[in-house]
Design an enzyme around this catalytic site. Structure first.
Site, PDB file in Angstrom:
ATOM      1  CD  GLN A 199      -2.745   1.007   2.580  1.00 23.61           C
ATOM      2  OE1 GLN A 199      -2.816  -0.043   3.210  1.00 23.61           O
ATOM      3  NE2 GLN A 199      -3.396   2.091   2.932  1.00 23.61           N
ATOM      4  CB  SER A 235       1.875   6.821   4.814  1.00 19.52           C
ATOM      5  OG  SER A 235       0.682   6.418   5.443  1.00 19.52           O
ATOM      6  CD  GLU A 293      -4.480   1.126   6.911  1.00 18.83           C
ATOM      7  OE1 GLU A 293      -3.271   0.846   6.929  1.00 18.83           O
ATOM      8  OE2 GLU A 293      -4.913   2.215   6.497  1.00 18.83           O
ATOM      9  CG  ASN A 298      -5.103   6.300  18.561  1.00 16.51           C
ATOM     10  OD1 ASN A 298      -5.264   5.708  17.497  1.00 16.51           O
ATOM     11  ND2 ASN A 298      -4.874   5.668  19.697  1.00 16.51           N
ATOM     12  CD  GLU A 299      -2.421  11.579  19.080  1.00  9.90           C
ATOM     13  OE1 GLU A 299      -1.896  11.212  20.143  1.00  9.90           O
ATOM     14  OE2 GLU A 299      -2.282  10.949  18.004  1.00  9.90           O
TER      15      GLU A 299
END
Length: 396
Positions: free
Chosen positions: A127, A130, A245, A379-380
């Protein structure tokens, strides 16, 4: 309507266990999403083919590409859950994510070419999303793709690419139109990783392993027929993959395994030597902590099942997958932190130390635990997604 565990799925679980016991695919003693060793790749290709040929995976694909006409909605989640429980690998690489994009948005020729090769294990995918400055904020990606006749020329960099060192193909996002809002102007590609100009560099992590890679593109020429979906419409193509995902990151099977390890660890460690002698498991504070983790793990499992039920019945919203991912990653990290803490001074031993507990599994799991709080969106950032998209709160 909500899904409940079906006793008919018990036979499916037994099939997975029996297959893993019979063919003994390569396994590793580490937790998390880890890239395999190069020498295991041939066997993992064979294992991937077997999972598909036994119709354990890919059952929701179109029938003409190997899917079942009326699969149980929980079929694949049960298979993946059982593979984790018996420490057997799933299909190597990101082929399932790529397949979802190709099935939904790909051309007939792309489906005819790629889907059988994903099923056979011939093609391992990675993938390529990012970037150094575009991870959780994926729409800020800078990798460029400019049209040149029947090709697109790719220049840029990706990072945190799992299995990049083993991949034959990459599911790539690149910016094709810089003059429109950032969520627009992105295109999805199927990228042959053997093309000239593609460079893969494994990253050595704090765990001592190289599960992720950085990938560089220097004038890579990709045929236009390898665009997945429409040019400049890549954000729509990848949205489903991102949700898959993030929801998958909330799978709790690994947490149940870690709980069992924690109980065994506490039973093997000495008590405090005072009034409460014996093992650490005899201590009230340890039993309280383990009991708390048991409750957390069961809550995580219920939330994941509830969200899956909502998704399958058209009732999901923007918060479901992020909530599952955040909950899982926080419990996972806290549980492994406690396992290391419980060992006292022994918690700093390394895996080659003859006195380390459980072969150093806890130290490795503790170090890797942070990855789950970042993978699939930090998470933020996901809390912002919940606030803005699900709750309708104003941007801060």
């Amino acid at each position: 309507m909500h899904l409940e565990e079906d006793t008919q799925l018990d036979s499916l679980r037994e099939r997975v266990r029996a297959l893993a016991a019979q063919y003994e695919p390569p396994r590793h003693g580490r937790t998390g999403v880890r890239a395999p060793e190069a020498h295991d790749i041939p066997k993992l290709r064979e294992w991937t083919e077997r999972l598909f040929s036994e119709q354990l995976l890919g059952v929701h694909w179109p029938v003409e590409y190997g899917g079942l006409p009326d699969p149980h909605p929980l079929h694949e989640s049960v298979v993946i859950d059982e593979l984790i429980r018996v420490n057997a690998p799933g299909p190597v690489g990101g082929g399932m994510l790529a397949a979802a994009a190709i099935i939904t948005h790909g051309s007939t020729s792309q489906k005819d070419y790629f889907l059988p090769r994903i099923r056979s294990g011939e093609h391992i995918w990675c993938q390529l999303f990012s970037e150094p400055d575009a991870g959780s904020d994926l729409a800020s990606l800078r990798t460029r793709a400019r049209r040149d006749g029947d090709y697109f020329v790719i220049d840029g960099q990706k990072v945190w690419t799992t299995n990049g060192q083993h991949a034959d193909w990459g599911y790539l996002l690149a910016r094709t139109n810089p003059d429109v809002p950032k969520h627009a102007g992105i295109t999805a590609f199927a990228l042959d990783m053997s093309l000239p100009g593609v460079t893969v560099r494994p990253l050595r992590e704090i765990t001592g392993t190289s599960d992720f890679n950085e990938v560089f593109f220097d004038g890579v020429r990709v045929p236009a027929e390898h665009v997945i979906g429409e040019v400049d419409q890549g954000w729509a193509v990848t949205t489903a993959s991102l949700m898959h995902e993030r929801a998958g990151a909330g799978s709790g099977a690994s947490l149940f395994g870690a709980l069992q390890r924690l109980v065994r660890l506490a039973g093997a460690l000495p008590g405090d030597g005072g009034a409460e002698s014996g093992s650490a498991l005899d201590r009230r504070d340890v039993r309280q902590a383990i009991g708390g983790f048991v409750a957390d793990v069961h809550v995580n499992s219920l939330v994941a099942a509830y969200n899956e039920s909502r998704a399958l019945h058209g009732g999901a919203d923007f918060a479901d997958a992020p909530v599952s991912k955040i909950l899982f990653s926080q419990i996972n990290l806290a549980l492994h932190e406690y396992g290391v803490q419980l060992q006292g001074h022994d918690g700093v031993r390394i895996d080659t130390d003859p006195h380390v507990h459980d072969g150093g599994w806890w130290q490795d799991a503790f170090l890797y635990g942070r990855a789950f709080t970042i993978a699939g969106g930090t998470n933020e950032v996901l809390r912002n997604v919940i606030a803005e998209r699900a709750l309708g709160l104003p941007r801060g």
